[in-house]
Design an enzyme around this catalytic site. Sequence first.
Site, mmCIF file in Angstrom:
data_model
loop_
_atom_site.group_PDB
_atom_site.id
_atom_site.type_symbol
_atom_site.label_atom_id
_atom_site.label_comp_id
_atom_site.label_asym_id
_atom_site.label_seq_id
_atom_site.Cartn_x
_atom_site.Cartn_y
_atom_site.Cartn_z
ATOM 1 N N GLU A 104 -137.613 42.808 -50.909
ATOM 2 C CA GLU A 104 -137.403 41.797 -52.320
ATOM 3 C C GLU A 104 -138.744 40.570 -52.049
ATOM 4 O O GLU A 104 -138.811 39.874 -50.400
ATOM 5 C CB GLU A 104 -136.673 41.743 -52.632
ATOM 6 C CG GLU A 104 -135.467 42.086 -53.439
ATOM 7 C CD GLU A 104 -134.049 40.811 -53.454
ATOM 8 O OE1 GLU A 104 -132.665 42.170 -54.476
ATOM 9 O OE2 GLU A 104 -134.114 40.911 -52.541
ATOM 10 N N ARG B 273 -131.227 27.866 -51.191
ATOM 11 C CA ARG B 273 -130.457 28.917 -51.368
ATOM 12 C C ARG B 273 -129.280 28.254 -52.718
ATOM 13 O O ARG B 273 -129.119 27.122 -52.316
ATOM 14 C CB ARG B 273 -129.849 29.686 -50.396
ATOM 15 C CG ARG B 273 -128.468 30.654 -50.727
ATOM 16 C CD ARG B 273 -128.846 31.907 -50.140
ATOM 17 N NE ARG B 273 -128.146 32.619 -49.804
ATOM 18 C CZ ARG B 273 -128.326 33.835 -49.797
ATOM 19 N NH1 ARG B 273 -129.184 33.085 -47.628
ATOM 20 N NH2 ARG B 273 -127.268 34.794 -48.930
ATOM 21 N N LYS C 280 -135.950 39.629 -42.740
ATOM 22 C CA LYS C 280 -137.142 38.650 -42.692
ATOM 23 C C LYS C 280 -138.464 39.152 -42.599
ATOM 24 O O LYS C 280 -137.867 39.233 -41.438
ATOM 25 C CB LYS C 280 -135.883 37.521 -43.612
ATOM 26 C CG LYS C 280 -136.078 37.220 -41.723
ATOM 27 C CD LYS C 280 -135.494 35.801 -42.499
ATOM 28 C CE LYS C 280 -134.556 34.984 -41.122
ATOM 29 N NZ LYS C 280 -134.723 33.342 -41.184
ATOM 30 N N LYS D 95 -139.414 36.826 -50.182
ATOM 31 C CA LYS D 95 -138.443 35.981 -50.134
ATOM 32 C C LYS D 95 -139.667 34.889 -50.743
ATOM 33 O O LYS D 95 -139.828 33.966 -50.535
ATOM 34 C CB LYS D 95 -139.387 36.102 -48.636
ATOM 35 C CG LYS D 95 -137.985 34.687 -48.054
ATOM 36 C CD LYS D 95 -138.623 34.589 -46.275
ATOM 37 C CE LYS D 95 -137.231 34.254 -45.761
ATOM 38 N NZ LYS D 95 -136.402 32.836 -46.349
ATOM 39 N N GLU E 105 -143.062 33.120 -49.647
ATOM 40 C CA GLU E 105 -143.087 33.047 -48.071
ATOM 41 C C GLU E 105 -142.819 34.212 -47.438
ATOM 42 O O GLU E 105 -143.222 34.112 -45.921
ATOM 43 C CB GLU E 105 -141.260 32.345 -47.786
ATOM 44 C CG GLU E 105 -141.234 31.130 -47.063
ATOM 45 C CD GLU E 105 -139.363 31.030 -45.970
ATOM 46 O OE1 GLU E 105 -138.971 31.713 -46.893
ATOM 47 O OE2 GLU E 105 -140.261 29.974 -45.526
ATOM 48 N N LYS F 167 -133.232 44.962 -47.349
ATOM 49 C CA LYS F 167 -132.032 45.047 -47.716
ATOM 50 C C LYS F 167 -131.822 46.772 -47.436
ATOM 51 O O LYS F 167 -132.226 47.247 -48.373
ATOM 52 C CB LYS F 167 -131.449 44.396 -48.897
ATOM 53 C CG LYS F 167 -132.479 43.280 -48.460
ATOM 54 C CD LYS F 167 -131.999 42.258 -49.662
ATOM 55 C CE LYS F 167 -131.799 40.231 -49.818
ATOM 56 N NZ LYS F 167 -131.848 40.242 -50.349
ATOM 57 N N GLU G 165 -132.688 32.568 -55.125
ATOM 58 C CA GLU G 165 -133.024 31.035 -54.341
ATOM 59 C C GLU G 165 -133.338 30.409 -55.482
ATOM 60 O O GLU G 165 -134.000 30.714 -56.663
ATOM 61 C CB GLU G 165 -134.111 32.105 -53.768
ATOM 62 C CG GLU G 165 -135.073 30.698 -52.870
ATOM 63 C CD GLU G 165 -134.943 30.373 -51.842
ATOM 64 O OE1 GLU G 165 -133.513 31.365 -51.317
ATOM 65 O OE2 GLU G 165 -135.061 29.911 -50.842
HETATM 66 P P1 ATP Z 1 -134.923 30.561 -43.650
HETATM 67 O O1 ATP Z 1 -135.174 28.959 -42.697
HETATM 68 O O2 ATP Z 1 -136.334 31.440 -43.971
HETATM 69 O O3 ATP Z 1 -135.153 30.178 -45.343
HETATM 70 P P2 ATP Z 1 -132.486 30.413 -42.874
HETATM 71 O O4 ATP Z 1 -131.846 30.285 -41.922
HETATM 72 O O5 ATP Z 1 -132.060 29.214 -44.559
HETATM 73 O O6 ATP Z 1 -133.459 30.963 -43.311
HETATM 74 P P3 ATP Z 1 -132.005 33.418 -43.074
HETATM 75 O O7 ATP Z 1 -130.780 33.893 -44.284
HETATM 76 O O8 ATP Z 1 -132.627 33.570 -42.229
HETATM 77 O O9 ATP Z 1 -131.609 32.072 -43.617
HETATM 78 O O10 ATP Z 1 -133.531 34.019 -44.366
HETATM 79 C C1 ATP Z 1 -132.860 34.430 -45.801
HETATM 80 C C2 ATP Z 1 -133.244 33.207 -46.444
HETATM 81 O O11 ATP Z 1 -134.535 33.277 -47.153
HETATM 82 C C3 ATP Z 1 -131.961 32.473 -47.334
HETATM 83 O O12 ATP Z 1 -131.032 32.003 -46.842
HETATM 84 C C4 ATP Z 1 -132.357 32.560 -48.955
HETATM 85 O O13 ATP Z 1 -132.836 30.402 -49.016
HETATM 86 C C5 ATP Z 1 -134.083 32.954 -48.758
HETATM 87 N N1 ATP Z 1 -134.556 33.755 -50.105
HETATM 88 C C6 ATP Z 1 -135.705 33.918 -50.921
HETATM 89 N N2 ATP Z 1 -135.935 35.236 -51.240
HETATM 90 C C7 ATP Z 1 -134.291 35.711 -50.813
HETATM 91 C C8 ATP Z 1 -134.324 37.647 -51.225
HETATM 92 N N3 ATP Z 1 -135.450 38.032 -52.451
HETATM 93 N N4 ATP Z 1 -133.136 37.504 -50.246
HETATM 94 C C9 ATP Z 1 -132.344 36.908 -49.645
HETATM 95 N N5 ATP Z 1 -132.456 35.631 -49.512
HETATM 96 C C10 ATP Z 1 -133.434 35.390 -49.772
#
Ligand code: ATP
Length: 627
Positions: free
Chosen positions: A293, A300, A466, A295, A442, A447, A343
């Site tokens: 998917e 979030r 990711k 990112k 990004e 998944k 997101e």
């Molecule tokens: P980051 O700082 O990289 O955003 P994080 O620490 O907030 O990461 P992680 O679980 O490490 O959280 O990375 C996934 C993050 O990416 C999610 O918290 C979400 O905010 C964002 N995101 C964007 N697109 C997606 C997607 N398709 N599926 C899941 N998460 C996604």
Amino acid sequence: MHMIVHALFVPYCMHISFAFMHSQSQSILFRYAQTQKPMAGRVLFIDFCKVLERISLTPKRLEIQNILTDHLKDVYRDAPEALVAVLYLSTATVYPEHFNIELGVGEGMLMGVVAEYTGKSVAGIKDEYFKEGDLGIVVMKYRVSQLFISQVQLDVQAVLDGLRRVSAEQGTKCVAVKKMIILGMMSKCSPLEAKYLVRLIEGRLKIGLALKTVLISLAGVFSEDMAYEVKSAFNRQPDIGRLAECVVDHGIAGLREHFQVTPGIPLKPMLANSSNGITAAFKKVEGLEFICEYKYDGERIQIHKYGSKVETFSRNSENSTEKYPDLMDVYNVCEKDFIVDGEVVAYDRNEKKILPFQTLTTRKRKRVNEKKIDVYVCVFVFDLIYFDGRSYVDEPLEKRRSTLRNEFKQIEGKFCFAESVDCKKAEDVEQFFEKSVDGNFEGIMMKTLGTDAVYHPSQRSNKWIKIKKDYLESMSDSLDLVVMGAYYGKGKRTGWYGGFLLGVYNDEDDKFESLCKIGTGFADASLENIYEQLNSNLCAAPKNYVYKDSAKPDVWVEAKYVWEVKAAGISVSPTYCAGAMDGKGMSLRFPRFVRERGDKDVRDASTSAHIRQMYLDANVEDSEDFC
Ligand code: ATP
């Protein structure tokens, strides 16, 4: 209406003034009050403080756990009604995090209270505070030298109720009332109780007692080996009070049935592991079916619809409904109650395109007027957590996605499904990744599918991986680090801070461990802002900071700010303490500031286990997961 609320709430929390209470908090409290039980048994606050003091004297997590378990067992046996209060106070909270209710007692006000209580001047207390680094110790020191005459003994429930009354006082004239309530409690405190009362007001016990340990200890009251069940339940519904009540009523085995995901209560979001590139990521899911998917680069968001209501929550469970009034018509995307995960990104409605993350940050955080919105947003939904009266966390991703696609309508430019592709080979991933590089994304998320691809609240695992665009140029992921201290600037930076000591969070013992000094990536304007921001949060060396003298900063900063940082890699270091293995800590090579992460709490920062795992991933082939 106020009278009804008051009548219902009084047995649990007496004399709350609702006059200035924010309407959102008010409705939450109303719902909460209806479900909480009145209390009968007593646990003296002094006995609880003695337990905290014993915990503060042991550095070993297992011992801490045992001390707390023993205490909780006593409470459960002698005064089970007080269990909830003991658990709140053990986590230095008065309500669940998502209530967004703060005590509203700043450092200045607290120093004023301590000064009044001890008969010292505020300036004198301030000096002592800088010497000792802890207001709890200051208050205890002065209390010892006074004659302690109170005949009335506080119990834990009275302390919790008192703190809740403090939080309920709002508005411009509340300072005097808050002070009066605190002084009223303090007048009944022995020196040790005063120390912990002050720390509870600060929201930090500073004894190395992590939330995880409290949950394991709670489990220990009922069963030796069901800590995982209790931790998982908390991640589904982060409310330690209700969790305790549910364990008492239904046992740990009953949590799956009786403590499920509930609309209106934000759960801890599932997280992703990071990977150093496509080949490495592909290796982690080898043999499994998976999808990729985009990112999306925003924030979030969890959207809850129940009854006639829509509420949104941020990554760290903050209620963001006031920030997104324009998302309220998401109510119509599905007739049933639901919780979806996604997101939220800034969106250009005319050009129909996603805007960079920086644009989203310019949107106001509170009380946004729908008619005056200048930054429009669109939510890209990627998961379904609850649907039509039932939790979906234990359903595999395929089922969650197909229900989402079959049962929900999209609203163009506002509520869309995250774009994805089915991938079989590394080339499919590469192609999709290239598309993400061309767009405003990004990177991509891989998944896994299959029966065990459930939604794991709060957990980072290889079920989600990711791959960010910039992985190709540096270390596998950026880190979110806590600002621990600062170094005075020289040359062009004279008058500001020129470098900063950053650290990771150790969630095993609730400490912050130094990781690196950082001085690059800052614009001059931001250094000026940072200088002012940090200056209002300077302190003496906190007891829960782990560092070596060779990296001691010029000033210490309270753990409050999280910064995203990129680096060229991780190395073993004699100067820093993060994620220590065999007595040696880790550090970052060429760290560079990316941005502030105001949406993250310091306890959501990168952990020592995570940094250690990243180091092992980069240096040891096929290392086992540490996290
Ligand atoms: P980051 O700082 O990289 O955003 P994080 O620490 O907030 O990461 P992680 O679980 O490490 O959280 O990375 C996934 C993050 O990416 C999610 O918290 C979400 O905010 C964002 N995101 C964007 N697109 C997606 C997607 N398709 N599926 C899941 N998460 C996604």
